[in-house]
Design an enzyme around this catalytic site. Sequence first.
Site, PDB file in Angstrom:
ATOM      1  N   TYR A 101       0.988  -1.186   0.012  1.00 14.97           N
ATOM      2  CA  TYR A 101       0.097   0.041   0.087  1.00 14.97           C
ATOM      3  C   TYR A 101       0.948   1.122  -0.040  1.00 14.97           C
ATOM      4  O   TYR A 101       1.834   1.383   0.904  1.00 14.97           O
ATOM      5  CB  TYR A 101      -0.910   0.025   1.082  1.00 14.97           C
ATOM      6  CG  TYR A 101      -1.725   1.292   1.349  1.00 14.97           C
ATOM      7  CD1 TYR A 101      -2.949   1.451   0.825  1.00 14.97           C
ATOM      8  CD2 TYR A 101      -1.167   2.416   1.969  1.00 14.97           C
ATOM      9  CE1 TYR A 101      -3.655   2.651   1.017  1.00 14.97           C
ATOM     10  CE2 TYR A 101      -1.929   3.375   2.348  1.00 14.97           C
ATOM     11  CZ  TYR A 101      -3.242   3.366   1.437  1.00 14.97           C
ATOM     12  OH  TYR A 101      -3.821   4.829   1.689  1.00 14.97           O
ATOM     13  N   GLU A 189      -2.897   7.585  -4.405  1.00 11.56           N
ATOM     14  CA  GLU A 189      -2.745   6.296  -3.845  1.00 11.56           C
ATOM     15  C   GLU A 189      -2.587   5.313  -4.925  1.00 11.56           C
ATOM     16  O   GLU A 189      -3.118   5.275  -5.890  1.00 11.56           O
ATOM     17  CB  GLU A 189      -4.144   5.843  -3.076  1.00 11.56           C
ATOM     18  CG  GLU A 189      -4.290   4.675  -2.280  1.00 11.56           C
ATOM     19  CD  GLU A 189      -5.507   4.208  -1.644  1.00 11.56           C
ATOM     20  OE1 GLU A 189      -5.903   4.887  -0.265  1.00 11.56           O
ATOM     21  OE2 GLU A 189      -6.483   3.746  -2.139  1.00 11.56           O
TER      22      GLU A 189
END
Lengths: 375, 375, 293, 293
Positions: A101, A189
């Site tokens: 992530y 992201e």
Amino acid sequence: MNLHEYQAKWLFAQHGVPIPKGKVATTGSQARSIARELGGRVVVKSQVLTGGRGKAGGVKLANDPDEAESIANQILGLDIKGYTVRKVLVDEAANIRDEIYLAILIDRSRRLPMMMASAAGGMDIEQVAAETPEKIFRIHIDPMIGLRSYQSTYVASGMDLPPKLWREFHIITTGLFDAFRAVDASLAEINPLVVTGENGLLAVDGKLSIDDNALFRHPELAEMRDVDEETESEREARQYGLSYIQLDGNIGCMVNGAGLAMATMDVIKLYGGEPANFLDIGGGATTESVTAALRIILADAKVKAVLFNIFGGIVRGDEVANGIVEALKQIGSDIPMVVRLLGTNAEEGLQILADANMATATTLTEAAQKAVALA
Amino acid sequence: MNLHEYQAKWLFAQHGVPIPKGKVATTGSQARSIARELGGRVVVKSQVLTGGRGKAGGVKLANDPDEAESIANQILGLDIKGYTVRKVLVDEAANIRDEIYLAILIDRSRRLPMMMASAAGGMDIEQVAAETPEKIFRIHIDPMIGLRSYQSTYVASGMDLPPKLWREFHIITTGLFDAFRAVDASLAEINPLVVTGENGLLAVDGKLSIDDNALFRHPELAEMRDVDEETESEREARQYGLSYIQLDGNIGCMVNGAGLAMATMDVIKLYGGEPANFLDIGGGATTESVTAALRIILADAKVKAVLFNIFGGIVRGDEVANGIVEALKQIGSDIPMVVRLLGTNAEEGLQILADANMATATTLTEAAQKAVALA
Amino acid sequence: MSILIDQNTRLLVHGITGRQGMFHTEKMLAYGTNVVGGITPGKGGQWVHGVPVFNTAQKAMEATGANCSMISVPARFAADSMYEAADAGIPLIICLTEGIPVQDMIEVRAYLDRLGVRLVGPNCPGLITPGKPGRAGMSGTKVGITPGSIVMPGRAGIVSRSGTLTYEVIYALTSRGIGQSTCIGIGGDPIIGSNFIDVLRMFEEDPETDRVVIIGEIGGNDEQLAAAYISKSMTKPVAAFIAGRTAPPGRRMGHAGAIVEGASGTAEAKIEALEAVGVKVADHPEQIVELIS
Amino acid sequence: MSILIDQNTRLLVHGITGRQGMFHTEKMLAYGTNVVGGITPGKGGQWVHGVPVFNTAQKAMEATGANCSMISVPARFAADSMYEAADAGIPLIICLTEGIPVQDMIEVRAYLDRLGVRLVGPNCPGLITPGKPGRAGMSGTKVGITPGSIVMPGRAGIVSRSGTLTYEVIYALTSRGIGQSTCIGIGGDPIIGSNFIDVLRMFEEDPETDRVVIIGEIGGNDEQLAAAYISKSMTKPVAAFIAGRTAPPGRRMGHAGAIVEGASGTAEAKIEALEAVGVKVADHPEQIVELIS
């Protein structure tokens, strides 16, 4: 403003972030030919501006062009959390070994951009943060200097990424931060950033939220807005410069000022009602803006009553009252309305409204109670 | 590293600075066809890396293509301060109403980039600074934030530029600073920035010096280096990583360390000699670098003696001595040489040199006096 | 007698020749504010309501010795105006402009902090210190857009992230005879200059303030930080209202900073934090009057 | 007993696994320097001459409690290493690296100043504090590349913009029995961390230094500033040598900072400024010995 996955990834790629080969399709046969071009094994991904696409059946693996076509046909038109799928992204399937992530966002309390990373990629980051906070790395970035190489090294080594991937990881973190800066993002992201079986890194999914306040300097981004994803009312509100958010209740509200608009919703709820929307008409409260706002509120079929709450500070109450009366004439509606005016020339305004047979109130409490009773 | 005028202006133009239309010619007939393309009236400007081109007859106005050709033929091949003109820039002639001086450079004592501007453009800025310092505006720029609009306004209003040109002036100052940053310049200068008869601004001449230390991140700029403008010796020194500057004297020097090299030159002068060059061979002093350095020094026909001054700190004196003997064997020369060695194993080194029949010295004074006597 | 602004304030208005700038300059002058100059590049030499206009803040400073700047320019020019005011030596900047990009504000705030310049806002209505008509030299001062008609002099300090909601509370207080020392809007953006703690500290130290009203809203955790500060350092009573109990998560409620992201941004979390340290929190804005009386 | 470094120095070497880094780490250890760790990304866990290597300065700090960093990495990585050391909490950075772009150094220097981190260099040979063999716990400390063989303990402080020219002067002093308290190279670049004044102040305050040698060169005006400082604040005798009387204007003499631009950058201007405040300036480096005896 949120961008679609494919838009986000393509912007990231412009800053050196490696992404899978892929194209957007709006029909099954387009998806088939893209899959053929990419060599067969692809992922078909719904492009809608909401999360949880996977769980909703909006992301699927296809082993060959035929399957890509049939999956695309399944996904196109699907309803995901109220959004209709109109496009799919057909991406070459990645050979996934590990998932990372990686995100850059604004840390409001430190007033700095912050990079967040975790070796537990692919998962919901809030869940990781709650269950295993030690697995999340947070790096603050001095915007005047940028993300430094050693900061990437710190994260890469902390996540036990193999050292031979560190340089590539730094290129990706730097590219992501450059993109974040270049487009005035509030969130950039990559989840997951995949460690491939070939020992490379690949940004398989991407998310990019743009600071609406900065769109004036990014006309090319403003054009990327997917108006299909907006409701008719949201689009109209945006055109008139109104802040409008539709909710589930039945009492429409029109207020000048965002804080007062929230407070008005709160007071409706306090007295047993349910607000149908948040709507801030801003400082002006002209006939034009009042008319547009009223049209937007009344377009919501759930609305059974409307509450106006206008603080006449700079605007005079009688002007506002005339605007409301005029707007009502133009639109015409049987829905009961309560108007509360406060401040400069409020009494004159209330008289004008009373003469037009509208219910009025002087306190917010009184206004809310009347609206709740009428709904 | 200095760029040619045309290279500087084209780089400025990439950052939004308006420049005259123009092209580079290496022959008179090319100049003619460029002039025809530009509509006739042009300025033909020699492209050499030195100042004072105008006074040397290297910049001339041509009223038509014929004249452009004949002027270009005059200028091409001209010698300007030792540089041969190999290229001319043929620029559309500007309609000049006023001339502004504008530059961005590094202010070493404030450790900041600084913008300098003056309404007395076209003139030598050092002369303006000496005679009318109040006409020069100096604006320091925070590199982390960049040049701000109000700083341009301050300068534009101070120079009494008409307000309708301020926005354009800000675009130019910002573009110049962006270029300065983007190419790691130590100087980015527009002189003159012309206020045209059409009430626009135009960068008619440009100068750009690049920080040599930053060339590693600008390979495209490193390729813009005009090797024709270097001497053979300068080129060879650059290839071997030697710092070499040719001077007018007759005593060649080879020293390790820039400060010591300057001091060696100073001492030669102190004892009545004239140094033929500055040469720092750096920390290593290997046979290879000594050989290259010696070849460069001896390529200067004025050299009548050579002084080696090597401080053996990390390098051992005997190694250096062997390197010098080996280099001499490879090159072979009758020019007298004096070697001074100091530091670790200096005695052993001096013995090796004495065995090879070279003059040696232990103090710098002694070495300089011997070299002066031999020259 | 007040915080941040008073009769010694010598104000520059950035953007004075704009529609808003002209309108509010007139209102501020009428209220008694000492507006000494305005700034609009290219319009130096003009006059607005008797106030001289300059091209740059530096020139305005030289001519007027100003000590406060109010920024009322379009969002795309606001950062530049704040840098300009700070570089000219202005120690206090009130920025009204709404819609400044967050990444601009990160850099501006860091820069102003480094120079020790205090910023109020952006995206705020500014400050008002009501005049005390009975006392000589005690006319009111306002820097911003809060209507002078709704305030009255008194001893309650008001600090708020909002605009009209603040007017609502001020109006309610004034209607019930509770006057104000200073009313300050700190702004509805995610990155602002002065936060609740900064203002609470000033009210705590101000001898003419004896109680304080906080008007917060969803988003961020400034109210929680305020609660911690109140618990540790405030001796004066504080009452609060927090807007946005009914706001859905993840949506921006008008103000760029009013968005619930994570648990700490909810109205509930803020109310809980404030009540835990003894702050009375009103259920609706008008109730503030009872809680602070 | 010295300035900046001594037996309490706990050194990190950035770039310890490079050829230069390994070589000089060995020399520093041999001289008595307490090298506690090294940094090379990707080589954490290795050892160099008994010194542990870490991937990041932060990890190295946690493990070693270092208080000084020596940067010996290629120019393109040097800025990052300085930011890293500063962010990890190192209060003193010695940067040997030559060839760092000026615009990088402008930003690095501004950043370090803001954090209160002292920088020596870049493009410098570092520092050496000669050991006092006869005294317990008084072995020498060096951070950098100055050969330990040419120094001897004593009471002369040496500060220089140069490398081998400094060795030359040190060698001459040592040959004539004049020992040194600390020898420091401040670097030959246009933008450096510590300048002559910074070091002169430290020598003035150091009880074990009783005279100072300055070795300057063409370019900039640091020597002039030093002269002003000496005149105002130095009680200890100072002698100087300035290299570059024969340097032509406008050409960089090896060092990026050694270029005559304008009148103040010439050797003559510097010599004049120093002599005007009573500093004896040598005609050649070896003459320093006579002037400082």
